[in-house]
Design a protein around this motif. Structure first.
Motif, PDB file in Angstrom:
ATOM      1  N   GLN A 108      13.630  -0.526   6.678  1.00 47.20           N
ATOM      2  CA  GLN A 108      12.819  -1.657   6.217  1.00 47.20           C
ATOM      3  C   GLN A 108      12.395  -1.488   4.758  1.00 47.20           C
ATOM      4  N   ILE A 109      11.915  -0.311   4.414  1.00 45.00           N
ATOM      5  CA  ILE A 109      11.422  -0.054   3.053  1.00 45.00           C
ATOM      6  C   ILE A 109      12.550  -0.151   2.034  1.00 45.00           C
ATOM      7  N   MET A 110      13.670   0.533   2.310  1.00 47.25           N
ATOM      8  CA  MET A 110      14.756   0.556   1.325  1.00 47.25           C
ATOM      9  C   MET A 110      15.409  -0.815   1.146  1.00 47.25           C
ATOM     10  N   LEU A 111      15.569  -1.563   2.234  1.00 47.49           N
ATOM     11  CA  LEU A 111      16.168  -2.896   2.108  1.00 47.49           C
ATOM     12  C   LEU A 111      15.228  -3.835   1.352  1.00 47.49           C
ATOM     13  N   GLU A 112      13.935  -3.726   1.626  1.00 51.23           N
ATOM     14  CA  GLU A 112      12.963  -4.549   0.908  1.00 51.23           C
ATOM     15  C   GLU A 112      12.962  -4.214  -0.585  1.00 51.23           C
ATOM     16  N   GLU A 113      12.982  -2.924  -0.912  1.00 52.22           N
ATOM     17  CA  GLU A 113      13.015  -2.503  -2.321  1.00 52.22           C
ATOM     18  C   GLU A 113      14.242  -3.045  -3.042  1.00 52.22           C
ATOM     19  N   ARG A 114      15.356  -3.168  -2.323  1.00 56.66           N
ATOM     20  CA  ARG A 114      16.603  -3.631  -2.930  1.00 56.66           C
ATOM     21  C   ARG A 114      16.784  -5.142  -2.781  1.00 56.66           C
ATOM     22  N   LYS A 115      15.762  -5.794  -2.221  1.00 58.20           N
ATOM     23  CA  LYS A 115      15.748  -7.257  -2.057  1.00 58.20           C
ATOM     24  C   LYS A 115      16.915  -7.760  -1.196  1.00 58.20           C
ATOM     25  N   ILE A 116      17.237  -6.982  -0.153  1.00 58.62           N
ATOM     26  CA  ILE A 116      18.250  -7.396   0.818  1.00 58.62           C
ATOM     27  C   ILE A 116      17.503  -7.840   2.077  1.00 58.62           C
ATOM     28  N   PRO A 117      17.597  -9.129   2.430  1.00 53.48           N
ATOM     29  CA  PRO A 117      16.834  -9.611   3.586  1.00 53.48           C
ATOM     30  C   PRO A 117      17.374  -9.081   4.915  1.00 53.48           C
ATOM     31  N   ILE A 118      16.459  -8.764   5.808  1.00 52.53           N
ATOM     32  CA  ILE A 118      16.821  -8.419   7.189  1.00 52.53           C
ATOM     33  C   ILE A 118      16.775  -9.724   7.971  1.00 52.53           C
ATOM     34  N   VAL A 119      17.945 -10.200   8.399  1.00 51.87           N
ATOM     35  CA  VAL A 119      18.034 -11.502   9.067  1.00 51.87           C
ATOM     36  C   VAL A 119      17.998 -11.382  10.591  1.00 51.87           C
ATOM     37  N   ALA A 120      18.181 -10.169  11.111  1.00 54.97           N
ATOM     38  CA  ALA A 120      18.104  -9.939  12.556  1.00 54.97           C
ATOM     39  C   ALA A 120      17.873  -8.456  12.792  1.00 54.97           C
ATOM     40  N   SER A 121      17.221  -8.147  13.900  1.00 56.89           N
ATOM     41  CA  SER A 121      17.058  -6.735  14.257  1.00 56.89           C
ATOM     42  C   SER A 121      16.744  -6.607  15.736  1.00 56.89           C
ATOM     43  N   SER A 122      17.080  -5.463  16.257  1.00 57.72           N
ATOM     44  CA  SER A 122      16.698  -5.052  17.604  1.00 57.72           C
ATOM     45  C   SER A 122      16.415  -3.563  17.496  1.00 57.72           C
ATOM     46  N   THR A 123      15.133  -3.229  17.401  1.00 57.92           N
ATOM     47  CA  THR A 123      14.754  -1.844  17.133  1.00 57.92           C
ATOM     48  C   THR A 123      13.625  -1.400  18.040  1.00 57.92           C
ATOM     49  N   GLY A 124      13.473  -0.082  18.119  1.00 62.18           N
ATOM     50  CA  GLY A 124      12.367   0.511  18.865  1.00 62.18           C
ATOM     51  C   GLY A 124      12.579   0.454  20.369  1.00 62.18           C
ATOM     52  N   GLY A 125      11.489   0.605  21.078  1.00 62.57           N
ATOM     53  CA  GLY A 125      11.556   0.596  22.534  1.00 62.57           C
ATOM     54  C   GLY A 125      11.965   1.943  23.094  1.00 62.57           C
ATOM     55  N   LYS A 126      12.273   1.951  24.356  1.00 59.54           N
ATOM     56  CA  LYS A 126      12.587   3.191  25.077  1.00 59.54           C
ATOM     57  C   LYS A 126      14.047   3.267  25.519  1.00 59.54           C
ATOM     58  N   ARG A 127      14.886   2.366  25.016  1.00 57.13           N
ATOM     59  CA  ARG A 127      16.277   2.334  25.463  1.00 57.13           C
ATOM     60  C   ARG A 127      17.231   2.442  24.272  1.00 57.13           C
ATOM     61  N   GLY A 128      18.436   2.875  24.585  1.00 59.04           N
ATOM     62  CA  GLY A 128      19.490   2.929  23.580  1.00 59.04           C
ATOM     63  C   GLY A 128      20.167   1.580  23.456  1.00 59.04           C
ATOM     64  N   ARG A 129      21.117   1.496  22.545  1.00 62.46           N
ATOM     65  CA  ARG A 129      21.839   0.253  22.303  1.00 62.46           C
ATOM     66  C   ARG A 129      23.309   0.527  22.029  1.00 62.46           C
ATOM     67  N   LYS A 130      24.141  -0.384  22.513  1.00 61.09           N
ATOM     68  CA  LYS A 130      25.551  -0.408  22.121  1.00 61.09           C
ATOM     69  C   LYS A 130      25.689  -1.630  21.225  1.00 61.09           C
ATOM     70  N   ILE A 131      26.269  -1.448  20.042  1.00 64.71           N
ATOM     71  CA  ILE A 131      26.455  -2.603  19.175  1.00 64.71           C
ATOM     72  C   ILE A 131      27.919  -2.753  18.790  1.00 64.71           C
ATOM     73  N   ILE A 132      28.289  -4.008  18.568  1.00 62.29           N
ATOM     74  CA  ILE A 132      29.621  -4.375  18.097  1.00 62.29           C
ATOM     75  C   ILE A 132      29.413  -5.267  16.884  1.00 62.29           C
ATOM     76  N   PHE A 133      29.941  -4.847  15.749  1.00 61.44           N
ATOM     77  CA  PHE A 133      29.774  -5.559  14.486  1.00 61.44           C
ATOM     78  C   PHE A 133      31.113  -6.121  14.035  1.00 61.44           C
ATOM     79  N   PHE A 134      31.140  -7.420  13.724  1.00 65.64           N
ATOM     80  CA  PHE A 134      32.334  -8.083  13.215  1.00 65.64           C
ATOM     81  C   PHE A 134      32.191  -8.161  11.698  1.00 65.64           C
ATOM     82  N   THR A 135      32.993  -7.378  10.982  1.00 68.41           N
ATOM     83  CA  THR A 135      32.801  -7.238   9.528  1.00 68.41           C
ATOM     84  C   THR A 135      33.077  -8.526   8.757  1.00 68.41           C
TER      85      THR A 135
END
Length: 156
Positions: A114-141
């Protein structure tokens, strides 16, 4: 999904491609940042384990502050401009019960993103963070789309 080349992203690594790729990774307390260039339609992703490099050993993308800068640099190398980038942030789950806030690695990994993206003025348009579970992600470049699924500990 079959028209895509596929890549599995391991911890402490990053991936950028001008070609359409489907990139998969599994996250616990680690964080992955997906950066997508809306002008060039290219993307990149990192997967880091710890928030900050302490100056000892190698400055590797194992550390968030190194992994984020390296990912941005790679996209800029491919012709991206900071103002065309957008971020999606995933992971940072606290999968182990600990009493000390100093050991909350997941939360610290999220915060450095969050800090580094804000400093570089790159907006975070979506997130799924924290909690007590892991995540599997698939990113389409090529589209910036991210699909994610919450995992139970037995699936990690």
């Amino acid at each position: 999904m079959s028209q895509y080349l596929q890549h599995f992203l391991y911890p402490s690594s990053l991936f950028v491609s001008k070609e359409p790729f489907l990139v998969k990774t599994i996250l616990g307390s680690c964080v992955a940042i997906c950066l997508w260039d809306s002008r060039l339609k290219i993307g990149g992703i990192n997967h880091y384990m710890l928030p900050h490099w302490n100056g000892n050993d190698l400055a590797s993308p194992k550390y968030g502050n190194i992994a984020i800068d390296k990912l941005i640099d790679k996209l800029l190398f491919h012709g991206s401009r900071i103002e065309d980038l957008q971020a999606k942030v995933f992971g940072g789950g606290e999968l182990m019960q600990t009493g000390s806030s100093k050991t909350q690695i997941g939360e610290r990994n999220i915060r450095v993103a969050q800090i580094m993206l804000e400093e570089r003025k790159i907006p975070i348009v979506a997130s799924s963070t924290g909690g007590k579970r892991g995540r599997k992600i698939i990113f389409f470049t090529d589209t910036g789309e991210v699909r994610h699924k919450l995992l139970d500990k037995k699936n990690l």
